[in-house]
Design an enzyme around this catalytic site. Structure first.
Site, PDB file in Angstrom:
ATOM      1  N   ILE A 160      -4.086 -33.578  -5.581  1.00 24.61           N
ATOM      2  CA  ILE A 160      -4.075 -34.889  -6.289  1.00 24.61           C
ATOM      3  C   ILE A 160      -4.967 -34.439  -7.802  1.00 24.61           C
ATOM      4  O   ILE A 160      -4.470 -34.944  -8.727  1.00 24.61           O
ATOM      5  CB  ILE A 160      -4.643 -35.987  -5.678  1.00 24.61           C
ATOM      6  CG1 ILE A 160      -3.550 -36.250  -4.422  1.00 24.61           C
ATOM      7  CG2 ILE A 160      -4.863 -37.379  -6.409  1.00 24.61           C
ATOM      8  CD1 ILE A 160      -4.283 -37.422  -3.617  1.00 24.61           C
ATOM      9  N   ALA A 161      -5.911 -34.014  -7.806  1.00 26.52           N
ATOM     10  CA  ALA A 161      -6.782 -33.607  -8.693  1.00 26.52           C
ATOM     11  C   ALA A 161      -5.899 -32.890  -9.844  1.00 26.52           C
ATOM     12  O   ALA A 161      -6.197 -33.313 -10.955  1.00 26.52           O
ATOM     13  CB  ALA A 161      -7.991 -32.917  -8.402  1.00 26.52           C
ATOM     14  N   ASP A 162      -5.376 -31.682  -9.449  1.00 23.28           N
ATOM     15  CA  ASP A 162      -4.710 -31.002 -10.325  1.00 23.28           C
ATOM     16  C   ASP A 162      -3.404 -31.753 -10.825  1.00 23.28           C
ATOM     17  O   ASP A 162      -3.189 -31.489 -12.213  1.00 23.28           O
ATOM     18  CB  ASP A 162      -4.112 -29.700  -9.727  1.00 23.28           C
ATOM     19  CG  ASP A 162      -5.089 -28.678  -9.072  1.00 23.28           C
ATOM     20  OD1 ASP A 162      -4.786 -27.907  -8.351  1.00 23.28           O
ATOM     21  OD2 ASP A 162      -6.277 -28.915  -9.675  1.00 23.28           O
ATOM     22  N   VAL A 163      -2.835 -32.462 -10.002  1.00 24.09           N
ATOM     23  CA  VAL A 163      -1.663 -32.933 -10.647  1.00 24.09           C
ATOM     24  C   VAL A 163      -1.929 -34.381 -11.747  1.00 24.09           C
ATOM     25  O   VAL A 163      -1.594 -34.224 -12.987  1.00 24.09           O
ATOM     26  CB  VAL A 163      -0.838 -33.963  -9.543  1.00 24.09           C
ATOM     27  CG1 VAL A 163       0.474 -34.909 -10.143  1.00 24.09           C
ATOM     28  CG2 VAL A 163       0.049 -32.633  -8.779  1.00 24.09           C
ATOM     29  N   ALA A 166      -3.527 -32.614 -14.955  1.00 26.41           N
ATOM     30  CA  ALA A 166      -2.285 -32.033 -15.738  1.00 26.41           C
ATOM     31  C   ALA A 166      -1.401 -33.219 -16.521  1.00 26.41           C
ATOM     32  O   ALA A 166      -1.228 -33.051 -17.506  1.00 26.41           O
ATOM     33  CB  ALA A 166      -1.244 -31.380 -14.955  1.00 26.41           C
TER      34      ALA A 166
END
Length: 207
Positions: A160-163, A166
């Site tokens: 979730i954090a990466d998405v 981004a």
């Protein structure tokens, strides 16, 4: 201006971010107000849950069930750059405020609809909020497959954090490109994954 016909979380958070970016957001509420106006937690008699998603906006009360309310809303839509709504598909059309109804008077309008299952298809009219989508999408089942026991923090294999980082970075880049066209200057963008994960935990953080 941005005309905000949203309630609860997904839409208000979207328009809150637009307000943070400097947009003039006008939140349209019925006489009874957004349904989360009185939800806890409270500070000094106000819902901080509601405030966290609606700060930075202007507000107007319009009863879209009345001819006068509809007329005033259409006049505002004629002057808007963006309309955001998150009702079930068909609700805005019933009050004459759907995208097609605005095209003749405001062909430059950007109209964003946020819903659980999209504007068409077999599930379009189904009521939905986050927990429903979590279950229907398989997110909750996928999440549980990464757990090893209750004696340590849960593992999350869905990044979730990466998405979130981004997608917010993309928005920030686009804004920076736009600003560069106006000023001729670039700028530094600081995207903290922690900020966006905490931003998702709206109710938890306020509680």
């Amino acid at each position: 201006p941005v005309l905000d016909f949203t309630i609860v979380m997904s839409g208000p958070l979207c328009t809150r971010m637009l307000a943070d970016f400097g947009a003039d957001v006008i939140k349209v509420e019925p006489p009874s107000g957004d349904v989360v106006r009185h939800r806890p937690p409270h500070r000094a008699g106000f819902s901080t849950y509601y405030a966290s998603m609606n700060c930075g906006k202007r507000s107007i009360v319009l009863d879209l069930q009345t001819p006068e309310g509809k007329r005033l809303a259409r006049e505002l839509a004629q002057e808007a750059d963006i309309v955001v709504e998150n009702f079930r598909p068909g609700v805005m059309k019933r009050v004459g405020l759907d995208y097609e109804s605005q095209l003749a008077t405001n062909p430059r309008l950007i109209y964003c609809s946020i819903s659980g299952f999209g504007q068409s298809g077999p599930m379009a009219s189904a009521p939905a909020y986050a927990p429903v989508i979590h279950a229907a999408s398989g997110y909750e089942m996928a999440y549980t497959q990464y757990q090893r026991g209750g004696d340590r923090p849960a593992n999350n294999g869905i990044f979730i954090a990466d998405v979130l980082g981004a997608t917010h970075a993309i928005g920030a880049i686009q804004l920076a490109l736009y600003d560069r066209e106006r000023t001729g200057l670039g700028q530094q963008i600081d995207v903290a994954l922690m900020d966006w994960v905490l931003g998702v935990l709206i109710y938890v953080m306020q509680a």
